[in-house]
Design a protein around this motif. Structure first.
Motif: not given
Length: 185
Positions: A25-38
């Motif tokens: 996507t060329n978007d930036k991702f952080s750990l918080q962006d990919v973090k799951g609830e569990k």
């Protein structure tokens, strides 16, 4: 094929943060962006490694099976693309499309994130709990190219299932085996 084992980052380690670009996507991702609830699965992979190619379909199956249950998934490629241009972002995009990746495939150009996670090989798997503490690291399962053992994701799936059952993840964990990360000089 070099057979490099995981370094086995100590259990309980907090997940290092990152801000990396997704090759799709060329978007930036952080750990918080990919973090799951569990929990959150961080995978170090690349395009050309035969060990990764061997498990690609199961990686996608595991992500699809557990994402809907509250887990976040992200893949990171950290290889030196000057020496290994087949692992660059354009090829990452092709690999993600071909394998139907349903998770971001991020490029770690500086290799700082691989170093922060003490990643050694591709594939290398890390499962962090809801508080981002490391509870599993190592192999997907016992299958390797040519060993005749079916790819089933057993080791990672058992860790994910333990989280779903509110059980302790077994500390009996085997290192992944794969190609070494291609470090810059």
């Amino acid at each position: 094929m070099a057979r490099t084992p995981s370094n086995m980052l100590p259990l309980g380690t907090m997940a290092p943060d990152f801000h990396l670009t997704d090759a799709v996507t060329n978007d930036k991702f952080s750990l918080q962006d990919v973090k799951g609830e569990k929990g959150t699965v961080v995978m170090f992979i690349c395009n050309h490694c035969p060990f990764v190619i061997h498990v690609n379909e199961e990686i996608v199956r595991v992500a699809n099976d557990y994402r809907v249950q509250g887990f976040g998934f992200v893949a990171i490629s950290s290889n030196d693309i000057e020496k290994y241009p087949q692992d660059g972002p354009k090829e990452m995009w092709k690999t993600a499309q071909k394998n139907n990746y349903t998770f971001p495939y991020l490029f770690d150009e500086t290799q700082e994130i691989a170093k922060a996670y003490d990643a050694a090989c591709t594939p290398d798997f890390y499962l962090f709990d809801a508080q981002l503490k490391l509870i599993y690291r190592g192999q997907l399962d016992d299958s390797r190219p040519g060993n005749g053992i079916p790819v089933n994701g057993r080791d990672l799936r058992q860790a994910l299932d333990a989280v779903l059952r509110n059980a302790t993840v077994s500390s009996d964990q085997k290192p992944s085996i794969g190609c070494n990360i291609k470090w810059k000089e």
